[in-house]
Design a protein around this motif. Structure first.
Motif, PDB file in Angstrom:
ATOM      1  N   ASN A  75       0.498   3.415  -3.209  1.00  0.00           N
ATOM      2  CA  ASN A  75      -0.586   4.380  -3.006  1.00  0.00           C
ATOM      3  C   ASN A  75      -0.215   5.636  -2.252  1.00  0.00           C
ATOM      4  OD1 ASN A  75      -2.982   3.100  -4.185  1.00  0.00           O
ATOM      5  ND2 ASN A  75      -2.476   1.495  -2.745  1.00  0.00           N
ATOM      6  N   THR A  76       1.002   5.725  -1.760  1.00  0.00           N
ATOM      7  CA  THR A  76       1.322   6.934  -1.001  1.00  0.00           C
ATOM      8  C   THR A  76       2.379   7.762  -1.712  1.00  0.00           C
ATOM      9  OG1 THR A  76       3.129   6.001   0.265  1.00  0.00           O
ATOM     10  CG2 THR A  76       0.911   5.713   1.170  1.00  0.00           C
ATOM     11  N   ARG A  77       2.486   8.971  -1.227  1.00  0.00           N
ATOM     12  CA  ARG A  77       3.425   9.930  -1.768  1.00  0.00           C
ATOM     13  C   ARG A  77       4.870   9.424  -1.635  1.00  0.00           C
ATOM     14  NH1 ARG A  77       3.388  15.866   0.864  1.00  0.00           N
ATOM     15  NH2 ARG A  77       4.995  16.776  -0.430  1.00  0.00           N
ATOM     16  N   PHE A 132       0.839  -1.204   0.000  1.00  0.00           N
ATOM     17  CA  PHE A 132       0.000   0.000   0.000  1.00  0.00           C
ATOM     18  C   PHE A 132       0.875   1.254   0.000  1.00  0.00           C
ATOM     19  CE2 PHE A 132      -2.292   3.392   2.088  1.00  0.00           C
ATOM     20  CZ  PHE A 132      -3.469   3.404   1.368  1.00  0.00           C
ATOM     21  N   GLY A 186      11.105  18.746  -6.626  1.00  0.00           N
ATOM     22  CA  GLY A 186      10.880  19.049  -5.217  1.00  0.00           C
ATOM     23  C   GLY A 186      10.870  17.843  -4.309  1.00  0.00           C
ATOM     24  N   VAL A 187      11.281  16.683  -4.835  1.00  0.00           N
ATOM     25  CA  VAL A 187      11.314  15.496  -3.988  1.00  0.00           C
ATOM     26  C   VAL A 187      12.511  15.587  -3.020  1.00  0.00           C
ATOM     27  CG1 VAL A 187      11.680  13.004  -3.992  1.00  0.00           C
ATOM     28  CG2 VAL A 187      10.213  14.064  -5.722  1.00  0.00           C
ATOM     29  N   ASN A 188      12.266  15.278  -1.757  1.00  0.00           N
ATOM     30  CA  ASN A 188      13.343  15.256  -0.778  1.00  0.00           C
ATOM     31  C   ASN A 188      14.063  13.911  -0.884  1.00  0.00           C
ATOM     32  OD1 ASN A 188      14.930  15.043   1.517  1.00  0.00           O
ATOM     33  ND2 ASN A 188      13.512  16.270   2.746  1.00  0.00           N
ATOM     34  N   TYR A 196       9.834   5.447  -6.372  1.00  0.00           N
ATOM     35  CA  TYR A 196       9.969   5.134  -7.799  1.00  0.00           C
ATOM     36  C   TYR A 196      10.672   6.261  -8.546  1.00  0.00           C
ATOM     37  CZ  TYR A 196       6.985   0.978  -7.804  1.00  0.00           C
ATOM     38  OH  TYR A 196       6.491  -0.276  -7.609  1.00  0.00           O
ATOM     39  N   ALA A 197      10.282   7.503  -8.234  1.00  0.00           N
ATOM     40  CA  ALA A 197      10.828   8.645  -8.970  1.00  0.00           C
ATOM     41  C   ALA A 197      12.327   8.769  -8.754  1.00  0.00           C
ATOM     42  CB  ALA A 197      10.116   9.930  -8.550  1.00  0.00           C
ATOM     43  N   ARG A 223       5.545   6.816  -4.216  1.00  0.00           N
ATOM     44  CA  ARG A 223       5.734   7.399  -5.548  1.00  0.00           C
ATOM     45  C   ARG A 223       7.111   8.025  -5.650  1.00  0.00           C
ATOM     46  NH1 ARG A 223       1.723   9.174  -8.930  1.00  0.00           N
ATOM     47  NH2 ARG A 223       0.394   7.582  -8.073  1.00  0.00           N
TER      48      ARG A 223
END
Lengths: 512, 334
Positions: free
Chosen positions: B194-196, B190, B215-217, B202-203, B199
């Motif tokens: 399904n969570t930030r 999950f 802006g990803v930490n 993966y990024a 995601r």
């Protein structure tokens, strides 16, 4: 003139999509033939067939008059066809000499003859008037120097046909001049033929003997450069008159949104100050290496800055990381889509949602798929991104559509300032117009628009106000009306002579 | 690659990585069928329950490694954290600490290893292979030092509930360790899908530059993956402790590589950005079915090792062939 390579009635499809149809093309000894066409016209595919990267479906190909079958890149190289691809293909951990002789190393009894190769590489470099130590590590060189290594590598094979796919896109004005001297020299000596692919039509007059124009995978026209006008070339490339290339919308200038005061960051941004108002698009002009990209990165918090202040709507904001900039409403669509802009192996949906997850996540950080699908649907619709579905990998899209995804992910949130770095690089005319229209929309909605561009006509034709950078400083400012190429160039080269001497020295020191 | 909303099958297939999962599932079914024919006992209820119990820790460490692999990194400290968890919890319980407190202390100490991994890799930019090679050795050392370089005695009567909870209890015909694996899988699947944070994982693995510019930490995301890894390894260690009733210093030895195998067989890319935890389930099952089935079929240890090694290489090879085929297709648009 001797025919070096000839392609007749070549067809090529990729999975049912015809990309080349009945294309004929030839290169003769002692000429530079410019292969022209919009993106997607099939130029790259054509030269990739000639250089053995792809196999053709139909048609004949003759090299030095004798027909050849399907080639491998190695066979093409042995036949004397060398290609310099648009992207750099170098091993950054190896030296210049090792790269030049990669795959063709000279050995003595199985032991690499390093000194011979280094000397031979030095010979090739100096014959091209390239001042470079063959023992330097390629990764330490600037992009333009790396480009020159690619050229030296291609020439080291004693090629008779030299194909260059957009070789100047990363070079400075002076380096382009030097490259042209090299190309002319190659053409005039040893009966070589050069195929030159470029989108910069203004370069042609310095170099092209003949132009061959393609459109939508078909051969359109071939003519001596002296016998054709620039307008004819453009008309043949696009197949229609471009009435309004730059659909600039005039808006009333509103209140000040954004201000940068005395910003300095590293060697490439020095004491930069400027303001941005509602209803205007500010273009940042300058030559390659003027510090424009570095300025955008410093504002956005990617590299951080040493001193200076940034104000948004009159309030000073601290930006230490891109997430600070995004939270304040400042966003950046970066120059290099594949490196900085997109997660190419993730879907379009995930790419668009990535910077907007704060608004898409409910409690416990859970992504709301319905909101996400709505956002992605709306963005792809507003930007007319052509997709078979939002789950498709972003990396599989065309350049124009990729750029729209990069822009789209930022437009899906309410930003105050949108910074574009080379927003139209490598995308076709139709997609360019769509990007301009997007920027117009932003302007109309009172959002600050700032864009960096190396295309002089784009800057003059689209920006309401132009800032010119040189050597990390802002050296000039013009309104869109008063700007001319000459005026901008004069400001953009203001420190050029000084810079070249000192800058070269600095680079050499770094590399040693 | 049409993703019309009209059919559910199409939508499921369109999930990135799903085709690989389906391919390996077919592989699993084939292997399963072969063993059913080779051995009469393989399909017995008793053996299947046993098989599930063998697969549970592999799945748990597979989840651990998958999280880290998807960020484009690797965690070599998994096996040592399993050993550390086993030894710390057992030592505490033999010393009379209540099982609940022992578990709490164990989880905390394992999470410290996870956060050190995250710190070294994300903040200090150490190559993950080197950073976790270091913590792997350190954690194994800790496992050895907690009981003065000896395996522990039996964790005793007081820990009966602990042992049942983590291993022996039979709930609805399924052992508790399997339930634990299933629950962990649901939670972390999950989180990943399904969570930030998921995601972002993966990024970061797909394109760290683009993620940073969005802006990803990065530090937080990578550390989170290593924390998940340490937590799951810790649970696997607790299960090992509960199963044996003693703490063994070399518990979990080479588990980090089993974890890579389970992830990679299931379609998680070691290059980052790709893979589904559903695949990790299939990967862990293939691994366990092979081990169990070869035993049931009477194969000697050496043959077992060779067979499992071959399967790992073939499954990754297949994946590369399938993906490179796709890449050629994508070239037409660029």
């Amino acid at each position: 003139m001797e025919l070096l390579a000839e392609m007749l009635h070549v067809d090529k499809s990729f999975f049912g999509v015809k990309v080349l149809e009945d294309v004929s093309f030839d290169v003769r000894a002692g000429e530079v033939v410019a292969l022209l066409g919009e993106n997607g016209a099939g130029k790259s595919t054509l030269v990739k067939i000639l250089s053995g990267v792809y196999a053709r479906d139909a048609g004949t190909m003759k090299i030095f008059g004798s027909p050849v079958g399907d080639l491998t890149p190695r066979q093409a190289q042995d036949l004397g066809i060398a290609i310099i691809h648009q992207e750099l293909n170098l091993c950054s951990h190896l030296t210049v000499a090792e790269n030049i002789f990669l795959g063709r190393e000279t050995t003595k009894g199985g032991i690499l003859s390093k000194r011979e190769m280094s000397a031979a590489a030095g010979g090739i470099l100096s014959s091209l008037n390239i001042d470079m130590d063959p023992d330097m590590i390629v990764g330490d060189l600037s992009v333009s120097m790396q480009q020159l290594v690619e050229i030296a590598k291609a020439l080291s094979t004693d090629a008779r046909v030299l194909i260059m796919d957009e070789p100047t896109s990363a070079l400075t004005a002076k380096e382009i001049d030097d490259l042209f001297v090299i190309i002319r020299k190659l053409r005039d000596e040893g009966g070589r033929g050069v195929v030159y692919i470029s989108h910069r039509l203004d370069e042609l007059k310095h170099i092209a003997d003949r132009v061959s124009i393609m459109r939508d995978g078909r051969f359109i026209k071939s003519a001596g450069f002296a016998d054709i006008t620039m307008d004819e070339i453009i008309a043949n490339m696009v197949g229609r008159e471009i009435k309004e290339k730059f659909p600039r919308v005039r808006c009333a200038r509103g209140k000040k949104i954004f201000e940068v005061k005395n910003l300095s960051a590293g060697d490439m941004v020095k004491d930069v100050s400027f303001e941005l108002y509602e209803g205007e698009a500010v273009g940042i002009a300058g030559l390659m290496g003027a510090g424009r990209t570095e300025l955008t990165r410093a504002i956005f918090g990617v590299d951080g800055h040493d001193s200076g202040q940034i104000f948004l709507d009159g309030r000073e904001i601290a930006i230490k990381h891109p997430s600070d900039a995004i939270a304040s409403g400042i966003v950046l669509a970066p120059e290099d889509r594949k490196k900085d802009g997109l997660c190419v192996r993730l879907s379009v949906r995930e790419n668009i949602a990535l910077p907007n997850l704060d608004s898409l996540c409910g409690g416990m950080g859970m992504v709301n798929r319905k909101k996400e699908d709505d956002m992605v649907g709306e963005t792809t619709k507003n930007l007319a991104i052509k997709l078979s579905g939002p789950e498709i990998n972003a990396g599989s899209l065309s350049g124009g559509n990729q750029q729209k995804v990069v822009v789209g992910k930022w437009l899906a949130r309410n930003s105050r300032v949108v910074i574009f770095d080379e927003p139209t690089r490598g995308i076709d005319v139709a997609a360019k117009v769509e990007i301009y229209n997007l920027m117009n929309e932003l302007k109309k909605n009172g959002i600050g628009v700032m864009f960096v561009s190396s295309e002089m006509p784009e800057i003059i034709g689209f920006a309401d106000r132009i800032l010119v950078m040189c050597d990390g400083r802002i050296t000039g400012e013009f309104s869109g009306k008063e700007a001319t190429q000459g005026k901008i160039l004069e400001k953009a080269t203001r420190f050029e002579t000084k810079k070249l001497g000192s800058h070269d020295g600095a680079e050499r020191e770094e590399a040693v | 690659m049409n993703t019309e909303k009209r059919n559910v099958g199409g939508r499921i297939l369109a999930i990135r990585g799903m085709p690989q999962v389906i391919t390996v599932t077919i592989g699993l079914l084939i292997i399963f069928a072969v063993f059913s024919m080779l051995s009469d006992n393989f399909l017995s209820v008793r053996n299947l329950r046993n098989l599930m119990r063998q697969a549970a820790p592999i799945l748990i460490i597979g989840i651990a490694q998958s999280f880290v692999l998807i960020t484009g990194n690797i965690d070599l400290s998994i096996g040592s954290v399993v050993g550390m968890s086993c030894m710390i919890s057992a030592t505490l319980m033999t010393k009379g600490v209540s099982p609940a407190n022992a578990v709490g202390i164990t989880v905390l100490s394992c999470l410290i290893v996870g956060s050190i991994n995250g710190l070294l890799v994300a903040k200090c930019s150490l190559p993950p292979f080197i950073a976790t090679l270091g913590t792997m050795t350190i954690a194994r050392g800790i496992a050895q030092i907690v009981n003065n370089n000896h395996n522990t005695d039996s964790i005793g009567e007081g820990a009966r509930v602990f042992r049942r909870l983590f291993y022996y209890e039979d709930i609805g015909g399924v052992y508790s360790s399997v339930w634990i694996a299933v629950i962990l899988w649901f939670i972390f699947n999950f989180i990943l899908s399904n969570t930030r944070t998921g995601r972002h994982i993966y990024a970061v693995g797909s394109n760290i530059d683009a993620a940073r510019m969005s802006g990803v930490n990065i530090n937080y995301t990578v550390t989170a993956a290593y924390l998940v890894s340490a937590f799951c390894s810790c649970v696997a260690g607790l299960i090992t402790c509960a199963a044996g009733g003693v703490g063994t210093m070399d518990a979990g030895n080479t588990y980090e590589l089993y974890a890579v195998a389970a992830s990679v067989i299931g379609g998680v890319s070691t290059l980052g950005g790709q893979g589904l935890l559903l695949g990790t389930v299939v990967g862990a099952l293939i691994w366990s079915v092979l081990q169990n089935g070869l035993v049931m079929a009477g194969a000697p240890v050496a043959i077992r090792n060779i067979a499992v090694g071959i399967i790992v290489v073939i499954s990754v090879l297949l994946d590369i062939v399938v993906r490179s085929g796709k890449r050629i297709r994508h070239k037409k648009t660029s």
